[in-house]
Scaffold this motif. Structure first.
Motif, mmCIF file in Angstrom:
data_model
loop_
_atom_site.group_PDB
_atom_site.id
_atom_site.type_symbol
_atom_site.label_atom_id
_atom_site.label_comp_id
_atom_site.label_asym_id
_atom_site.label_seq_id
_atom_site.Cartn_x
_atom_site.Cartn_y
_atom_site.Cartn_z
ATOM 1 N N SER A 347 0.850 -1.186 0.000
ATOM 2 C CA SER A 347 0.000 0.000 0.000
ATOM 3 C C SER A 347 0.881 1.229 0.000
ATOM 4 O O SER A 347 2.040 1.190 0.426
ATOM 5 C CB SER A 347 -0.909 0.015 1.239
ATOM 6 O OG SER A 347 -1.655 1.219 1.310
ATOM 7 N N PHE A 348 0.306 2.323 -0.495
ATOM 8 C CA PHE A 348 0.968 3.623 -0.399
ATOM 9 C C PHE A 348 0.323 4.493 0.675
ATOM 10 O O PHE A 348 0.647 5.670 0.790
ATOM 11 C CB PHE A 348 0.925 4.345 -1.744
ATOM 12 C CG PHE A 348 1.789 3.703 -2.796
ATOM 13 C CD1 PHE A 348 3.168 3.731 -2.695
ATOM 14 C CD2 PHE A 348 1.218 3.059 -3.874
ATOM 15 C CE1 PHE A 348 3.967 3.142 -3.660
ATOM 16 C CE2 PHE A 348 2.000 2.465 -4.850
ATOM 17 C CZ PHE A 348 3.381 2.502 -4.738
ATOM 18 N N LEU A 349 -0.592 3.896 1.465
ATOM 19 C CA LEU A 349 -1.312 4.670 2.472
ATOM 20 C C LEU A 349 -0.920 4.298 3.896
ATOM 21 O O LEU A 349 -0.685 5.172 4.720
ATOM 22 C CB LEU A 349 -2.821 4.495 2.286
ATOM 23 C CG LEU A 349 -3.409 5.035 0.988
ATOM 24 C CD1 LEU A 349 -4.902 4.764 0.940
ATOM 25 C CD2 LEU A 349 -3.131 6.527 0.847
ATOM 26 N N SER A 350 -0.881 3.007 4.208
ATOM 27 C CA SER A 350 -0.587 2.594 5.582
ATOM 28 C C SER A 350 -0.324 1.102 5.636
ATOM 29 O O SER A 350 -0.662 0.354 4.699
ATOM 30 C CB SER A 350 -1.774 2.924 6.499
ATOM 31 O OG SER A 350 -2.891 2.109 6.172
ATOM 32 N N VAL A 351 0.251 0.653 6.742
ATOM 33 C CA VAL A 351 0.414 -0.769 6.979
ATOM 34 C C VAL A 351 -0.946 -1.441 7.100
ATOM 35 O O VAL A 351 -1.164 -2.545 6.575
ATOM 36 C CB VAL A 351 1.265 -1.004 8.235
ATOM 37 C CG1 VAL A 351 1.129 -2.441 8.724
ATOM 38 C CG2 VAL A 351 2.725 -0.691 7.958
ATOM 39 N N ASP A 352 -1.876 -0.791 7.812
ATOM 40 C CA ASP A 352 -3.219 -1.355 7.944
ATOM 41 C C ASP A 352 -3.823 -1.622 6.575
ATOM 42 O O ASP A 352 -4.450 -2.660 6.333
ATOM 43 C CB ASP A 352 -4.125 -0.382 8.703
ATOM 44 C CG ASP A 352 -3.793 -0.330 10.184
ATOM 45 O OD1 ASP A 352 -2.854 -1.029 10.612
ATOM 46 O OD2 ASP A 352 -4.469 0.426 10.903
ATOM 47 N N ARG A 353 -3.639 -0.684 5.663
ATOM 48 C CA ARG A 353 -4.201 -0.837 4.318
ATOM 49 C C ARG A 353 -3.498 -1.978 3.581
ATOM 50 O O ARG A 353 -4.135 -2.745 2.859
ATOM 51 C CB ARG A 353 -4.065 0.475 3.547
ATOM 52 C CG ARG A 353 -4.674 0.464 2.156
ATOM 53 C CD ARG A 353 -6.183 0.234 2.189
ATOM 54 N NE ARG A 353 -6.760 0.403 0.873
ATOM 55 C CZ ARG A 353 -7.327 1.525 0.442
ATOM 56 N NH1 ARG A 353 -7.400 2.575 1.260
ATOM 57 N NH2 ARG A 353 -7.839 1.606 -0.764
ATOM 58 N N ALA A 354 -2.189 -2.105 3.766
ATOM 59 C CA ALA A 354 -1.462 -3.198 3.128
ATOM 60 C C ALA A 354 -1.983 -4.546 3.608
ATOM 61 O O ALA A 354 -2.181 -5.478 2.817
ATOM 62 C CB ALA A 354 0.033 -3.065 3.399
ATOM 63 N N CYS A 355 -2.203 -4.677 4.905
ATOM 64 C CA CYS A 355 -2.738 -5.927 5.450
ATOM 65 C C CYS A 355 -4.153 -6.182 4.940
ATOM 66 O O CYS A 355 -4.502 -7.314 4.576
ATOM 67 C CB CYS A 355 -2.734 -5.886 6.970
ATOM 68 S SG CYS A 355 -1.087 -5.842 7.731
ATOM 69 N N ALA A 356 -4.965 -5.130 4.919
ATOM 70 C CA ALA A 356 -6.337 -5.288 4.439
ATOM 71 C C ALA A 356 -6.360 -5.678 2.966
ATOM 72 O O ALA A 356 -7.193 -6.491 2.545
ATOM 73 C CB ALA A 356 -7.113 -3.997 4.662
ATOM 74 N N ASN A 357 -5.472 -5.105 2.168
ATOM 75 C CA ASN A 357 -5.396 -5.466 0.750
ATOM 76 C C ASN A 357 -5.111 -6.957 0.584
ATOM 77 O O ASN A 357 -5.758 -7.655 -0.199
ATOM 78 C CB ASN A 357 -4.306 -4.655 0.054
ATOM 79 C CG ASN A 357 -4.701 -3.215 -0.185
ATOM 80 O OD1 ASN A 357 -5.876 -2.854 -0.177
ATOM 81 N ND2 ASN A 357 -3.705 -2.366 -0.415
ATOM 82 N N ALA A 358 -4.137 -7.445 1.330
ATOM 83 C CA ALA A 358 -3.767 -8.856 1.216
ATOM 84 C C ALA A 358 -4.895 -9.764 1.677
ATOM 85 O O ALA A 358 -5.224 -10.768 1.019
ATOM 86 C CB ALA A 358 -2.500 -9.125 2.020
ATOM 87 N N GLU A 359 -5.500 -9.430 2.802
ATOM 88 C CA GLU A 359 -6.539 -10.286 3.356
ATOM 89 C C GLU A 359 -7.792 -10.298 2.485
ATOM 90 O O GLU A 359 -8.463 -11.326 2.360
ATOM 91 C CB GLU A 359 -6.873 -9.834 4.766
ATOM 92 C CG GLU A 359 -5.736 -10.087 5.755
ATOM 93 C CD GLU A 359 -5.923 -9.366 7.074
ATOM 94 O OE1 GLU A 359 -6.861 -8.529 7.158
ATOM 95 O OE2 GLU A 359 -5.150 -9.620 8.015
ATOM 96 N N ALA A 360 -8.112 -9.169 1.855
ATOM 97 C CA ALA A 360 -9.303 -9.108 1.005
ATOM 98 C C ALA A 360 -9.082 -9.796 -0.334
ATOM 99 O O ALA A 360 -9.987 -10.454 -0.866
ATOM 100 C CB ALA A 360 -9.699 -7.645 0.788
ATOM 101 N N GLU A 361 -7.883 -9.659 -0.890
ATOM 102 C CA GLU A 361 -7.642 -10.155 -2.239
ATOM 103 C C GLU A 361 -7.124 -11.582 -2.282
ATOM 104 O O GLU A 361 -7.349 -12.293 -3.264
ATOM 105 C CB GLU A 361 -6.655 -9.214 -2.952
ATOM 106 C CG GLU A 361 -7.216 -7.811 -3.147
ATOM 107 C CD GLU A 361 -6.226 -6.841 -3.770
ATOM 108 O OE1 GLU A 361 -5.132 -7.284 -4.204
ATOM 109 O OE2 GLU A 361 -6.523 -5.636 -3.821
ATOM 110 N N ILE A 362 -6.432 -12.025 -1.218
ATOM 111 C CA ILE A 362 -5.919 -13.404 -1.179
ATOM 112 C C ILE A 362 -6.217 -13.987 0.207
ATOM 113 O O ILE A 362 -5.303 -14.267 0.995
ATOM 114 C CB ILE A 362 -4.406 -13.452 -1.472
ATOM 115 C CG1 ILE A 362 -4.039 -12.587 -2.690
ATOM 116 C CG2 ILE A 362 -3.961 -14.896 -1.723
ATOM 117 C CD1 ILE A 362 -2.554 -12.566 -3.008
#
Length: 859
Positions: A347-362
C-alpha cells in the motif's frame, strides 16, 4: 497481535499495530559478483528441464534429491486465453529494454519478480543475464530508462542456515545474493518462476495490491550449497526474510516489526523516485503459510537478533549504520508439499491498508486460484483483438502479442491508494514518460482499451487539478523530469478528437492545456514549459535566452521548439472544438513557430571513417538561433547512432534531446505540406527520408523515430512506409530476449503492434496511416457494441514478398486514401487490401495524401 511493551508500534493502528517507525538506510556499494557459482549449480542445470512447459500441463523437476511439481493454469477457453501462449514477458529483459517480466495484472500496482544484481540494467528488477538474485519484490515499473525504480521490501528465501543457526544465514542484499539456475526462468501473464542454486524454487502471482509467492524446497534433510566460497551442508529448515530496501537503495527512513505468534512482518519506508524529485512512502504486510514457526527476529546488516522484534527510527542508527534492515522468520520443515507460501500486501497509504489489501484479495493463500484469475484478466484485455494468423510463424505471432501485452503494464492504476489527495477520480501513476508514450501507446489504448485510456485522461486532469500542472513524466507520486514539451497536451488533444468523453471534465482539461501554453512554472524542468516569454514574443526558444520567470534545463532549444509548436497545434484543435475561435487562431498561429528555426542554407557536413570532411546532397535543417535572430551551428548528425549518440540525454548541453537535427527536422506532423515544400518537394522529401533510414542516422530505440517510418505517406509514397516497416520488423522488433531496440517505455510494443495490424497513428490528429497488416485478417473490437473493425488482405502472402497495397475497399467501396479516421474503430467496418510485390499507384494521388494543416472549423 503481540508487540514489545513500550514500543511505539501498535498505537491505534488496528490489526497491524504499527505507527511507522523511521530510520536511515545509506546506500551500499555494488559489485558484479556476490558468490562463486558452486558446483551444485552445474548439477541443477543438468537435471532441471528448460522452461518450455505448455500451458495447462503439469511439470516436475528433480532438485537435490527431491521432486517438485507445479503447473501453469490455462483458465477457461476463448480467443483471449488462447493467445496467451504467444506472450513472452521475457522479451526486452536485456540490452537496455528494461521490461518487467514478472507477475502482473493489466495496469496492476502489484508486480512481483526476482530482482537481479545487474548494475545499470535492473530498472525493472529482473534482467536476463548471469548475475545473481538479491530478492523477490512486489512493485516495479516497466521499460523505463535511467535508474532502478521501486522494488521495495524484497523477500528472500534460504533453504536453511549453516549449522542450523539463524545468525549464520546471510541477510544483507549483497551477501545473500544467490545465482539462479540458468534457463530456469519461466514467465507467463500473471506468473513468474525461477530456480536458485541454493535449492529454492520461487514462484509468484499477483492480485491488484498483493503478491503471492510459493517457495519450494527439496525434501532431503540436508543439501550441499555454496556458502562463503565453499560448499557446506545446510539443514532443511527454511528462513524467509523481508528487507526494507528498494532497487535504487534510496530509503531515507522506515521501520519493521515481526509478530512471533503469527510470523506476520510489517513495515514501511520513505523512498525517492528514479527519474524525478521528491519522496514517497510505501508500506507492506507479509504473512506466511505452510510450516510451523521456530524463531523470529530482526536484522540490521548481518546482525540478526531473536530478541529484537521491531526496529524503529530511534534504534536504527545503533543497529544499522548502513545497509539492509528487516525481519525474518525461521520455519520448521514444511508440513506438506515441501513449500511455504508468502503473501505480501502493499500500500501507499498505511500498513493497515497493506494488510487489508492482502486479506481481502488473497484470503485463502490459493496460488492456483490467483494465478488463474490473473490469466483471465489478461485474456479479457487481449481479447479485444483477433487475428487470422494462417501461415504466420510463431515468432512473428509472439512479437505481436507480447508487444500488445507490454503496453498494458504501465501506467499503473493506483486508484484508492493516492497518498497525496482525496479524490473520486481515477489515479494512474508511472507515466514514464508521456514524451515517449504519446506517440504510440496512448493512441493504441484509445482503440483497444478506451475505458483505461479514459481513466488515464481523467487522472491527468485530476493531477492538474491538485498539483497545478499536467505532468510530462510522473512516478511514485512524484514529479518527473520533462524531456521536451508539455506532451500531456497531445494526449488530451488526441482524446478530444477521438471521443474519449466518459466522465471527462473538458472545461478543466482545456484550462490545464492553456496553463501549459501560457503560464510558466517556477521549475519547468519537472512540469509545464520554460522560456515562454521568448516563445510568445520571438516565436522560438533562443539559445542564449535569459528566462527570469522560472528555472529548468536551458538546452534542447530545437527539440523543445518543435514540440511546443505541436503542443499548441493540439490545443488549437481543442479550442476549435469548444468554439473558442480566437484561442484556436492564436494557438494555430503559434504551431507554425517551428519555421523560425528552419535554416534553409544549413548543409549536412560530416566526417567519414577516414576523417575526411564530406557533405551529403541535402540542405536545410532546424538550427538553434540567438536572441538577435542570428544562427548558431549544431551539427546535423550529433545525437544520432553515427555521431555522439549518447551526448543528448537529460543533462545534455545540446539543442536536441535524444535525437539529431536530422530527426527533429521531420517532426512537423501539423504541417507536412510546408515541410515537404521546404525540403524540395515530394520527390526530394522522399529521397531525404530514405537517406535518413539508410544512412544509419535513424535510431528506432527512441520513440521519436516511429513516425518517420510512415512519413513517406506525405510524399505520396505509402508503399515505402510499408517497405521500411517490414525492414524494422523483425530485424529490430522480434521475439528474442533482446527483441526491442531500446527502453520499452510501454511504447515499443505499441509500435510493433500497429505495424502488425496495418496502420499507425498520427498522435493528436484523427489520422491513421495505412500499410498492409502482417496477418491475413485483423479484427479489433469497435466502440459500438457488437461491432468489429476488420482489416483483411485478400491475397495475403505469409512470406511478405507482397508488401505493397495495390487496391483497397472500405465497406465494399473502392478506397484510394492512404489513411483512415477514428470513426472506423468507433463504428466498425471492413477494410480490404490487395497487395503486390511492386509498388503501385494506390494512395499516391493528391487527394489521397493524409491531411495537413487541417481547417480548424472542420469545413
Amino acid at each position: 497481535m503481540g508487540r514489545r511493551p513500550g514500543s511505539p508500534y501498535g498505537k491505534a493502528r488496528g490489526i497491524a499495530g504499527y505507527n511507522g517507525g523511521r530510520f536511515t538506510l545509506p546506500s551500499f556499494p555494488r559489485r558484479s559478483r556476490a558468490l562463486v557459482f558452486a558446483l551444485c549449480a552445474l548439477f541443477v542445470f543438468v537435471m532441471l528441464p528448460k522452461p518450455d512447459i505448455p500451458i495447462g500441463r503439469t511439470f516436475s523437476f528433480f532438485m537435490f534429491g527431491s521432486t517438485v511439481t507445479g503447473s501453469i493454469s490455462s483458465g477457461p477457453k476463448g480467443h483471449g486465453m488462447d493467445v496467451l501462449r504467444y506472450v513472452d514477458p521475457l522479451i526486452g529483459t536485456t540490452n537496455g529494454g528494461h521490461v518487467f517480466p514478472g507477475a502482473s495484472l493489466p495496469y496492476g500496482m502489484a508486480k512481483a519478480v526476482a530482482d537481479t544484481l545487474s548494475p545499470a540494467e535492473n530498472a525493472a528488477g529482473y534482467v536476463s543475464d548471469e548475475n545473481p538474485v538479491i530478492g523477490f519484490s512486489h512493485m516495479h515499473d516497466s521499460g523505463t530508462g535511467g535508474n532502478p525504480s521501486l522494488g521495495n521490501f524484497p523477500l528472500f528465501a534460504h533453504r536453511g542456515c549453516p549449522e542450523d543457526d539463524f545468525s549464520k544465514c546471510k541477510f544483507p542484499a549483497m551477501e545473500r545474493a544467490t545465482y539462479r539456475v540458468q534457463g530456469s526462468a519461466l514467465a507467463r501473464p500473471g506468473y513468474f518462476s525461477l530456480n536458485l542454486t541454493n535449492s529454492v524454487r520461487a514462484e509468484m502471482t499477483v492480485t491488484e495490491h498483493a503478491a503471492l509467492y510459493r517457495f519450494s524446497f527439496p525434501g532431503t534433510e540436508t543439501v550441499s550449497v555454496g556458502v562463503d566460497e565453499e560448499k557446506k551442508d545446510v539443514p532443511y529448515s527454511p528462513l524467509l526474510l523481508v528487507d526494507l530496501t528498494d532497487l535504487g537503495n534510496t530509503r531515507s527512513s522506515g521501520g519493521v516489526q515481526v509478530y512471533p505468534e503469527t510470523g506476520r512482518i510489517i513495515g514501511d519506508g520513505v523512498y525517492s523516485p528514479s527519474f524525478g524529485v521528491g519522496q514517497y512512502s510505501a508500506y507492506f504486510c507479509a504473512d506466511f503459510e505452510g510450516a510451523k514457526i521456530r524463531k523470529t527476529g530482526t536484522f540490521a546488516r548481518n546482525n540478526a537478533s531473536e530478541e529484537v522484534k521491531w526496529i524503529d527510527g530511534a534504534s536504527a542508527g545503533f543497529f544499522n549504520p548502513g545497509g539492509s534492515t528487516g525481519a525474518w522468520v525461521h520455519f520448521e520443515q514444511p508440513e506438506k508439499g515441501d513449500s511455504i507460501l508468502a503473501r505480501v500486501g502493499v500500500s501507499f497509504l498505511s500498513v493497515d491498508r497493506a494488510c487489508a489489501n492482502a486479506e481481502a484479495e488473497i484470503p485463502d493463500f490459493g496460488f492456483e486460484r490467483v494465478q488463474t484469475a490473473a490469466r483471465e484478466a489478461w485474456g479479457d484485455k487481449l481479447g479485444a483483438i483477433q487475428v487470422d494468423a494462417t501461415g504466420v510463424s510463431e515468432e512473428m505471432q509472439t512479437t505481436f502479442w507480447s508487444g500488445l501485452y507490454r503496453t498494458m503494464l504501465s501506467p499503473q492504476n493506483i486508484t484508492g491508494e493516492n497518498q497525496l489527495w482525496n479524490s473520486t477520480e481515477p489515479y494512474y501513476d508511472s507515466f514514464y514518460c508521456i514524451w515517449d508514450s504519446f506517440r504510440a501507446q496512448h493512441p493504441l489504448l484509445t482503440i483497444i482499451d478506451p475505458v483505461a485510456q479514459t481513466e488515464m485522461v481523467r487522472s491527468l486532469i485530476d493531477i492538474y487539478r491538485n498539483v497545478g500542472k499536467l505532468p510530462d513524466c510522473r512516478m511514485s507520486f512524484c514529479k518527473g523530469f520533462s524531456q521536451g514539451g508539455s506532451n500531456a497536451d497531445i494526449v488530451i488533444g488526441d482524446a478530444f478528437l477521438k471521443n474519449i468523453t466518459d466522465g471527462v471534465d473538458w472545461t478543466t482539461a482545456y484550462e490545464a492545456v492553456v496553463s501549459d501554453a501560457e503560464l510558466e512554472p517556477k521549475n519547468w524542468g519537472v512540469e509545464g514549459r520554460g522560456n515562454l516569454v521568448s516563445w510568445h514574443e520571438l516565436g522560438y526558444i533562443p539559445w542564449n535566452d535569459e528566462d527570469k520567470n522560472g528555472t529548468g534545463p536551458t538546452s534542447r532549444t530545437i527539440s523543445r521548439s518543435v514540440e511546443y509548436a505541436y503542443d499548441d497545434f493540439c490545443i488549437a484543435n481543442i479550442a476549435a472544438g469548444l468554439n473558442k475561435h480566437s484561442d484556436a487562431e492564436k494557438y494555430h498561429s503559434r504551431s507554425a513557430n517551428w519555421k523560425n528555426l528552419w535554416n534553409g542554407a544549413q548543409k549536412d557536413v560530416y566526417l567519414d571513417p577516414r576523417g575526411d570532411v564530406l557533405q551529403s546532397e541535402f540542405t536545410g535543417f532546424l538550427q538553434p538561433k540567438l536572441m538577435d535572430g542570428t544562427w548558431r551551428y549544431h551539427n546535423t548528425r550529433t545525437c544520432s547512432p553515427i555521431h555522439d549518440m549518447h551526448s543528448c540525454y537529460y543533462d545534455t548541453a545540446h539543442d536536441t534531446y535524444e535525437g539529431s537535427p536530422w530527426l527533429y527536422s521531420f517532426f512537423v506532423p501539423q504541417d507536412m505540406v510546408s515541410l515537404v515544400s521546404l525540403m524540395g518537394g515530394p520527390d526530394r522529401f522522399v529521397q531525404r527520408l530514405t537517406y535518413y533510414h539508410e544512412s544509419g542516422i535513424a535510431y528506432m530505440g527512441n520513440e521519436q523515430a516511429f513516425l518517420t517510418v510512415f512519413q513517406f505517406h506525405y510524399g505520396g509514397r505509402p508503399g515505402l512506409s510499408s517497405f521500411w516497416a517490414h525492414r524494422y520488423i523483425p530485424s529490430q522488433f522480434n521475439a528474442s530476449i533482446n527483441g526491442i531496440p531500446g527502453n520499452d517505455d510501454c511504447a515499443m510494443g505499441a509500435f510493433s503492434a500497429f505495424v502488425y495490424m496495418g496502420f499507425f497513428p498520427v498522435a493528436g490528429q484523427d489520422v491513421y496511416l495505412l500499410t498492409p497488416p502482417l496477418f491475413e485478417e485483423v479484427r479489433i473490437r469497435a466502440r459500438e457494441e457488437g461491432k468489429w473493425a476488420v482489416i483483411r488482405v485478400r491475397n495475403f502472402d505469409p512470406s511478405y514478398k507482397r508488401k505493397y497495397i495495390q487496391r483497397a475497399w472500405l465497406n465494399g467501396k473502392k478506397y484510394s486514401r492512404s489513411w483512415i479516421t477514428h470513426e472506423f474503430f468507433m463504428k466498425g467496418g471492413l477494410l480490404e487490401f490487395v497487395v503486390g510485390e511492386e509498388e503501385g499507384g494506390w494512395g499516391r494521388g493528391d487527394g489521397d495524401l493524409p491531411p495537413s494543416w487541417p481547417v480548424l472549423d472542420g469545413t
